[in-house]
Design a protein around this motif. Structure first.
Motif, mmCIF file in Angstrom:
data_model
loop_
_atom_site.group_PDB
_atom_site.id
_atom_site.type_symbol
_atom_site.label_atom_id
_atom_site.label_comp_id
_atom_site.label_asym_id
_atom_site.label_seq_id
_atom_site.Cartn_x
_atom_site.Cartn_y
_atom_site.Cartn_z
ATOM 1 N N TYR A 1 7.005 -8.524 9.016
ATOM 2 C CA TYR A 1 7.127 -9.110 7.378
ATOM 3 C C TYR A 1 7.075 -10.657 7.351
ATOM 4 C CZ TYR A 1 9.196 -10.391 3.365
ATOM 5 O OH TYR A 1 9.559 -10.988 1.874
ATOM 6 N N THR B 1 11.407 -6.952 -4.923
ATOM 7 C CA THR B 1 11.078 -8.100 -4.309
ATOM 8 C C THR B 1 12.196 -9.160 -4.346
ATOM 9 O OG1 THR B 1 10.077 -9.257 -5.936
ATOM 10 C CG2 THR B 1 8.533 -8.140 -4.646
ATOM 11 N N SER C 1 11.896 -3.084 8.476
ATOM 12 C CA SER C 1 11.585 -4.516 8.964
ATOM 13 C C SER C 1 10.883 -5.040 7.619
ATOM 14 C CB SER C 1 10.900 -4.587 10.077
ATOM 15 O OG SER C 1 10.109 -3.595 10.383
ATOM 16 N N ARG C 2 10.844 -4.256 6.429
ATOM 17 C CA ARG C 2 10.278 -4.864 5.284
ATOM 18 C C ARG C 2 8.817 -4.697 5.399
ATOM 19 N NH1 ARG C 2 13.221 -10.207 4.090
ATOM 20 N NH2 ARG C 2 12.664 -9.851 1.695
ATOM 21 N N ILE C 3 8.142 -3.973 6.122
ATOM 22 C CA ILE C 3 6.566 -3.925 5.980
ATOM 23 C C ILE C 3 6.361 -3.087 4.834
ATOM 24 C CG2 ILE C 3 4.772 -3.089 7.299
ATOM 25 C CD1 ILE C 3 6.335 -4.095 9.694
ATOM 26 N N THR C 4 7.102 -1.923 4.566
ATOM 27 C CA THR C 4 6.799 -1.141 3.561
ATOM 28 C C THR C 4 8.359 -0.706 2.929
ATOM 29 O OG1 THR C 4 5.878 0.961 2.787
ATOM 30 C CG2 THR C 4 6.969 0.904 4.880
ATOM 31 N N GLU C 5 7.882 -0.413 1.555
ATOM 32 C CA GLU C 5 9.323 -0.319 0.907
ATOM 33 C C GLU C 5 9.667 1.063 0.713
ATOM 34 O OE1 GLU C 5 8.662 -1.837 -3.115
ATOM 35 O OE2 GLU C 5 7.320 -0.510 -3.552
ATOM 36 N N ARG D 1 4.061 -12.354 1.503
ATOM 37 C CA ARG D 1 2.487 -11.744 1.873
ATOM 38 C C ARG D 1 1.552 -12.932 1.126
ATOM 39 N NH1 ARG D 1 3.679 -8.890 5.945
ATOM 40 N NH2 ARG D 1 4.237 -6.807 5.363
ATOM 41 N N ASN E 1 4.440 -4.751 -1.610
ATOM 42 C CA ASN E 1 5.442 -4.175 -0.762
ATOM 43 C C ASN E 1 5.030 -2.761 -0.067
ATOM 44 O OD1 ASN E 1 7.403 -6.327 -0.637
ATOM 45 N ND2 ASN E 1 8.539 -5.437 -2.555
ATOM 46 N N LYS F 1 9.550 0.383 9.913
ATOM 47 C CA LYS F 1 8.800 -0.244 9.055
ATOM 48 C C LYS F 1 9.515 -0.550 7.854
ATOM 49 C CE LYS F 1 4.258 0.475 10.377
ATOM 50 N NZ LYS F 1 2.801 1.093 10.245
#
Lengths: 286, 412
Positions: free
Chosen positions: A117, A15, B82-86, A120, A280, B79
């Motif tokens: 993004y 992170t 765009s940092r929605i998932t790693e 969160r 994430n 994704k």
């Protein structure tokens, strides 16, 4: 607004370093999501915001009727039973509502989480604002009741925000753990309503902790049961709120206060760690 | 200066297979009781790599077009970017404020008004309140929803909804913009408008990553391309080259299709296709067709009508799905039997590229009887002489019979 120097590094399990400052920078999003929840809430209702008054008022009236009049608990109190019940109702509605909202916040905002993004943590944080607004309205109701029963709280009212904050943190920490688990295991959304229902009876909403202590001390396992009873963060919050709102009516309950503070700290630490570890990959399991 | 540096990105998903299929309620109940009483159904976990070892670099001001068939991993890559998932492994370095637009109107709340949703959606996409205020009028104007500004979005038509969503996104001012398939929605007019807007974005020196199945849009907008197949990056480089690679890998050219009996042939009760073919009308010196070669389309079908006024209509498309032309024969009274039609496409008319043809049989010049879609497809190679330029020749057609004349008008 020149942020071109900012570099983002993406890799597994990582992170951002400026985690908290990023959340602070998203405060506009926080407010707008909170505003959305509040605006949407009473759309297409006839009574609108009045519901935020009706709910605590009716709950309190039922309590006064059942516990005060039928169980005759009101004969042991020096002030009007309505005023004894109200702090309990305020905390209880705030806590239970916040718990449900936070635990459902990530899953309920799937459309956002899976498409954009943003930090969160903003989602569960902003979902608490509705409960806070409701609590403020309920406090307004309490003030009106004070006029009605011609009762004046003493200087200890200045501690009200402290206990609201402690209740807030408890609901947030516990709710956040549930929210993280809920992403993967929807069992959580089955458990929460049950917990809320259970808590309704296990918390000193319509009775007082003094009464619980008095009755339990007559049994052999009383101390242990009373300890269990005080683990409930709602008990600590209500005791504290009664102490600050009701003058000399109730003494400060150190045991429930201490266990509330410990509960909040432990829950928050666990919750934030769990959240950061899995935020994430929410999208992969949601 | 590179703004995005993607280094060996991989992404793994775990797919669960239950060894026994749980189809109906009975199975679900028995499966439920099994999980309850410890008799666990065997669950097999299978690894699925949505992305494997993706590496590339995007320079400041690049417009990168991401192409590939469905399931190639384009959306997963977006994704991750765009940092929605790693990612499961690998890393990405990115410089600058990024905004991603994976769908139009993300987070729109149906109960809120257009005005409220502009602020909500703007904030979700990462705009500051001041920015939204600044662009508010332009957004409303671009979307064309002035009159419905205070109407809940749930009462909007789907077109209005999409226009508003895109209008907000179009006024984002990120340094890197990621856009997924948004052009697939909205009417043609709006698509043109949004494509124009994206061109403006790229002209202002910002970086754009664009995913689309519309190859024409990719070709027109992007300078670089990335072709993905089964989670791997197949080709990366100049956009025209990448698109060609993609088209060649997906299109199986079919120059001829024919059927021996009406029973086995495609069609309706009244019309059955017998043969459709495209062939060069001159003898080829090479193994492929180039832009100079004249072509003939032959179409034969069985007509089961005792007597009917029939005509055929021929559609020519680019591989990207854009219709180049539609021409038809004049209706003629045909008796029961085989009907044959021919179309001559002159040499020096089509550009290099891939095309496909659909044919329609029409009765009484108004009732379409059968639309034979994607009947044949073919590829035309480039040929040029007398020029020193070898870039991709633009345009769907290259009509060499239209002369371009120049002369010296005046001496100085």
């Amino acid at each position: 607004m020149n942020s071109s120097s900012k570099e983002v590094y993406i890799s597994n399990g990582k992170t951002t370093l400026d985690y908290w400052s990023e959340i602070w920078q998203s405060r506009e999003l926080f407010w707008i999501l909170a505003k959305r929840d509040i605006l949407v809430r009473y759309k297409q209702t006839v009574l609108g915001v009045a519901w935020s008054i009706i709910r605590p008022l009716l709950t309190a009236l039922v309590m006064v009727f059942a516990f005060g009049k039928i169980a005759k608990l009101d004969q042991e109190t020096s002030i009007d039973y309505m005023l004894v019940v109200m702090p309990g109702v305020i905390i209880w509605l705030f806590f239970s509502q916040s718990l449900s909202l936070v635990s459902n916040s990530i899953v309920g905002n799937t459309n956002l989480v899976s498409k954009v993004y943003f930090p969160r943590l903003i989602v569960p944080l902003s979902s608490l604002m509705i409960g806070l607004l409701d609590a403020m309205i309920a406090f307004g109701l309490f003030v009106l009741l004070c006029f009605w029963y011609q009762y004046i709280p003493d200087w200890k009212v200045i501690f009200v925000p402290v206990f609201m904050l402690l209740a807030y943190l408890g609901a947030f920490g516990f709710g956040l753990i549930a929210a993280v688990l809920n992403v993967k295991y929807r069992d959580v959304s089955q458990v929460i309503p049950f917990l809320v229902q259970f808590g309704y009876f296990a918390s000193p909403i319509a009775y007082t902790s003094e009464l619980v202590q008095k009755n339990l001390s007559q049994t052999s396992t009383g101390d242990f049961l009373y300890l269990l009873y005080t683990i409930n963060p709602v008990a600590g919050s209500i005791d504290g709120l009664r102490w600050s709102l009701l003058g000399d009516f109730s003494a400060f309950n150190f045991q429930s206060f201490l266990s509330l503070v410990i509960f909040d700290l432990v829950m928050l630490i666990i919750a934030i760690r769990m959240f950061r570890k899995s935020e994430n990959s929410f999208v992969d399991y949601i | 200066m590179s703004v995005i540096l993607v280094n060996n990105i991989s992404k793994k998903y775990i797919i669960k297979h239950h060894s026994k299929r749980q189809g109906d309620v009975k199975d679900a109940v028995s499966g439920y009781s099994k999980t309850l009483f410890g008799n666990k159904t065997k669950v097999e976990n299978e690894e699925f790599w949505a992305l494997t070892d993706i590496s590339f670099e995007v320079e400041q001001g690049d417009r990168l077009g991401l192409i590939g068939s469905n399931g190639a991993g384009k959306s997963t890559l977006l994704k991750v970017l765009s940092r929605i998932t790693e990612p499961t492994s690998g890393n990405i370095r990115m410089k600058g404020r990024l905004a991603s637009l994976l769908e139009v109107g993300t987070g729109f709340h149906p109960e809120l008004t257009g005005r409220e949703n502009i602020f909500l959606n703007g904030a979700i996409l990462g705009m500051r309140r001041a920015e939204i205020d600044k662009h508010f009028d332009a957004i409303v104007d671009f979307a064309g929803i002035e009159r419905f500004l205070d109407t809940p979005v749930k009462r909007y038509s789907s077109g209005m909804y999409v226009r508003l969503g895109f209008a907000i996104a179009a006024h984002l001012e990120p340094e890197i913009l990621i856009v997924d398939e948004v052009l697939a929605v909205g009417d043609a007019d709006f698509q043109k408008k949004s494509l124009g807007k994206m061109k403006d974005v790229s002209k202002s020196g910002r970086t754009l990553i664009f995913v689309s199945h519309n190859l024409t849009a990719v070709q027109g907008l992007c300078n670089k391309g990335a072709f993905m197949q089964q989670g791997k990056l197949k080709t990366f480089g100049e956009v025209g080259h990448v698109i060609n690679e993609y088209v060649q890998s997906v299109s199986k050219f079919r120059l001829c299709q024919s059927w021996d009996t009406p029973e086995s042939a495609p069609g309706t009760d009244d019309i059955r296709v017998k043969r459709i073919e495209i062939k060069p009308t001159v003898e080829l010196k090479t193994s492929f067709i180039d832009v100079r070669i004249p072509l003939k389309i032959v179409f034969e079908f069985w007509s089961m009508f005792e007597e009917a006024d029939l005509n055929i209509s021929v559609f020519l498309y680019t591989m990207a799905g854009e219709c180049i032309f539609n021409i038809g024969s004049s209706p003629k009274t045909m008796k029961k039997g085989i009907v044959r039609g021919e179309v001559d496409i002159p040499g020096g008319f089509l550009n290099d590229g891939s095309y496909y043809i659909s044919v329609m049989v029409v009765k009484d010049s108004a009732n379409p009887l059968f639309f034979f879609e994607d009947a044949i497809s073919f590829d035309i190679q480039d040929f040029r002489e007398g020029t020193a330029w070898y870039g991709k020749w633009p345009g769907a057609i290259r009509p060499l019979f239209i002369p371009v004349n120049t002369w010296q008008q005046e001496f100085m």
